[in-house]
Design a protein around this motif. Structure first.
Motif, mmCIF file in Angstrom:
data_model
loop_
_atom_site.group_PDB
_atom_site.id
_atom_site.type_symbol
_atom_site.label_atom_id
_atom_site.label_comp_id
_atom_site.label_asym_id
_atom_site.label_seq_id
_atom_site.Cartn_x
_atom_site.Cartn_y
_atom_site.Cartn_z
ATOM 1 N N LEU A 82 0.837 -1.194 0.000
ATOM 2 C CA LEU A 82 0.000 0.000 0.000
ATOM 3 C C LEU A 82 0.871 1.244 0.000
ATOM 4 O O LEU A 82 1.854 1.319 0.746
ATOM 5 C CB LEU A 82 -0.874 0.048 1.258
ATOM 6 C CG LEU A 82 -1.720 -1.169 1.617
ATOM 7 C CD1 LEU A 82 -2.426 -0.940 2.943
ATOM 8 C CD2 LEU A 82 -2.711 -1.459 0.513
ATOM 9 N N ALA A 83 0.512 2.219 -0.807
ATOM 10 C CA ALA A 83 1.069 3.573 -0.682
ATOM 11 C C ALA A 83 -0.005 4.371 0.040
ATOM 12 O O ALA A 83 -1.176 4.372 -0.368
ATOM 13 C CB ALA A 83 1.355 4.171 -2.050
ATOM 14 N N VAL A 84 0.361 4.999 1.147
ATOM 15 C CA VAL A 84 -0.603 5.712 1.969
ATOM 16 C C VAL A 84 -0.244 7.192 1.968
ATOM 17 O O VAL A 84 0.880 7.570 2.328
ATOM 18 C CB VAL A 84 -0.623 5.158 3.414
ATOM 19 C CG1 VAL A 84 -1.683 5.863 4.235
ATOM 20 C CG2 VAL A 84 -0.863 3.650 3.399
ATOM 21 N N ILE A 85 -1.209 8.022 1.544
ATOM 22 C CA ILE A 85 -0.994 9.458 1.479
ATOM 23 C C ILE A 85 -2.179 10.167 2.120
ATOM 24 O O ILE A 85 -3.244 9.585 2.295
ATOM 25 C CB ILE A 85 -0.776 9.956 0.026
ATOM 26 C CG1 ILE A 85 -1.966 9.600 -0.873
ATOM 27 C CG2 ILE A 85 0.508 9.376 -0.552
ATOM 28 C CD1 ILE A 85 -1.838 10.104 -2.321
ATOM 29 N N ALA A 86 -1.983 11.413 2.454
ATOM 30 C CA ALA A 86 -3.052 12.237 3.021
ATOM 31 C C ALA A 86 -2.669 13.694 2.838
ATOM 32 O O ALA A 86 -1.503 14.020 2.577
ATOM 33 C CB ALA A 86 -3.245 11.931 4.509
ATOM 34 N N HIS A 139 -5.810 7.131 0.400
ATOM 35 C CA HIS A 139 -5.684 8.577 0.590
ATOM 36 C C HIS A 139 -6.613 8.964 1.737
ATOM 37 O O HIS A 139 -7.826 8.860 1.633
ATOM 38 C CB HIS A 139 -6.053 9.342 -0.670
ATOM 39 C CG HIS A 139 -5.603 10.780 -0.648
ATOM 40 N ND1 HIS A 139 -5.941 11.655 0.373
ATOM 41 C CD2 HIS A 139 -4.831 11.482 -1.508
ATOM 42 C CE1 HIS A 139 -5.410 12.832 0.132
ATOM 43 N NE2 HIS A 139 -4.734 12.759 -1.007
ATOM 44 N N ALA A 140 -6.015 9.432 2.841
ATOM 45 C CA ALA A 140 -6.778 9.707 4.056
ATOM 46 C C ALA A 140 -7.330 11.128 4.108
ATOM 47 O O ALA A 140 -7.382 11.752 5.155
ATOM 48 C CB ALA A 140 -5.924 9.419 5.288
ATOM 49 N N VAL A 156 -5.872 4.048 9.423
ATOM 50 C CA VAL A 156 -5.179 5.106 8.691
ATOM 51 C C VAL A 156 -5.958 6.404 8.878
ATOM 52 O O VAL A 156 -7.186 6.405 8.783
ATOM 53 C CB VAL A 156 -5.086 4.750 7.188
ATOM 54 C CG1 VAL A 156 -4.515 5.904 6.384
ATOM 55 C CG2 VAL A 156 -4.273 3.476 6.991
ATOM 56 N N PHE A 157 -5.242 7.492 9.145
ATOM 57 C CA PHE A 157 -5.878 8.796 9.307
ATOM 58 C C PHE A 157 -4.928 9.885 8.837
ATOM 59 O O PHE A 157 -3.759 9.632 8.556
ATOM 60 C CB PHE A 157 -6.309 9.022 10.770
ATOM 61 C CG PHE A 157 -5.186 8.931 11.763
ATOM 62 C CD1 PHE A 157 -4.521 10.070 12.202
ATOM 63 C CD2 PHE A 157 -4.787 7.708 12.263
ATOM 64 C CE1 PHE A 157 -3.481 9.983 13.109
ATOM 65 C CE2 PHE A 157 -3.754 7.604 13.181
ATOM 66 C CZ PHE A 157 -3.097 8.749 13.604
ATOM 67 N N GLY A 158 -5.446 11.096 8.722
ATOM 68 C CA GLY A 158 -4.648 12.235 8.282
ATOM 69 C C GLY A 158 -4.940 13.440 9.144
ATOM 70 O O GLY A 158 -4.977 13.348 10.359
ATOM 71 N N PRO A 162 0.218 9.175 7.501
ATOM 72 C CA PRO A 162 1.379 9.314 6.627
ATOM 73 C C PRO A 162 2.001 10.703 6.616
ATOM 74 O O PRO A 162 3.042 10.905 5.982
ATOM 75 C CB PRO A 162 0.812 8.971 5.255
ATOM 76 C CG PRO A 162 -0.612 9.421 5.336
ATOM 77 C CD PRO A 162 -1.039 9.106 6.745
ATOM 78 N N GLY A 163 1.400 11.672 7.288
ATOM 79 C CA GLY A 163 1.871 13.051 7.155
ATOM 80 C C GLY A 163 1.365 13.617 5.839
ATOM 81 O O GLY A 163 0.341 13.193 5.325
#
Length: 168
Positions: free
Chosen positions: A5-9, A37-38, A110-112, A131-132
Motif C-alpha cells: 500500500l502507498a498511503v498518502i493524506a 488517501h486519508a 489510517v488517518f490524516g 502518513p503526514g
C-alpha cells in the motif's frame, strides 16, 4: 500473498496548483497494489490521476468540498488485514482508545488531518498510521508518506520522508 500500500493524506492540490506530488510519491504509487488517501485530496483530478496508475480508495477530508461522493469512513479487509480509514482522528490525547472504539475490528487504522506522521501501536495491537503530508509539512521536519506491506494478516508500516527542496 503480499500486498503493498502507498498511503498518502493531506495533499491539498487544486487544479490551479503550481505544485504536484513529488516524483518519489509517484514512484511509490506505481509500485503499490493499492493507494489509500486519508482525505484533503481537494480535487477529483488527483484521484483520477492516481487511479490511472494504481487503484485508489479515499475518504472525505474537511477541505474536500468538491468530493462529497467520498465516504467519511472506509473499512475493508485487504490481504487478511482489517483496514479502516478516516480523515480526522481527533485530538492526540486519547486517540488510541478512540480509534479502538470507532473501529473495534480494525488491525490498521489510517488517518490524516494533522500533517504529522504517526506509525505506532494503539490498543490491543491495533496499528495507527498517519502518513503526514507529501506537499504541506507544516511544523514537521520533512514531507512524508507511508508505505505498508501486508503479508498474510501481518502489517509492516513505515513512514517515508521526502526531500523538501521542491515544496513550501
Amino acid at each position: 500473498m503480499t500486498t503493498r500500500l502507498a498511503v498518502i493524506a493531506d495533499t491539498h492540490l487544486t487544479p490551479t496548483s503550481k505544485r504536484d506530488l513529488p516524483p518519489r510519491v509517484w514512484d511509490e504509487i506505481a509500485a503499490a497494489d493499492l493507494v489509500l488517501h486519508a482525505g484533503d485530496v481537494t480535487t477529483p483530478e488527483l484521484l483520477d490521476r492516481v487511479a490511472s496508475v494504481t487503484p485508489v480508495v479515499a475518504v472525505l477530508g474537511n477541505n474536500d468540498h468538491d468530493l462529497g461522493r467520498l465516504p467519511e469512513r472506509w473499512t475493508d479487509v485487504v490481504d487478511g488485514v482489517r483496514v479502516a480509514m478516516v480523515h480526522d482522528s481527533g485530538a492526540t490525547k486519547g486517540r488510541a482508545r478512540r480509534m479502538a472504539r470507532w473501529f473495534p475490528e480494525a488491525d490498521l487504522v489510517v488517518f490524516g488531518h494533522s500533517h504529522a506522521p504517526v506509525s505506532e501501536e494503539g490498543v490491543d495491537g491495533q496499528w495507527l498510521l498517519n502518513p503526514g503530508s507529501p506537499t504541506q509539512r507544516r511544523r514537521q521536519p520533512t514531507h512524508s508518506i507511508a508505505v505498508v506491506v501486508l503479508d498474510d494478516g501481518r502489517v509492516d508500516a513505515r513512514i517515508v520522508s521526502l526531500p523538501s527542496c521542491h515544496q513550501g
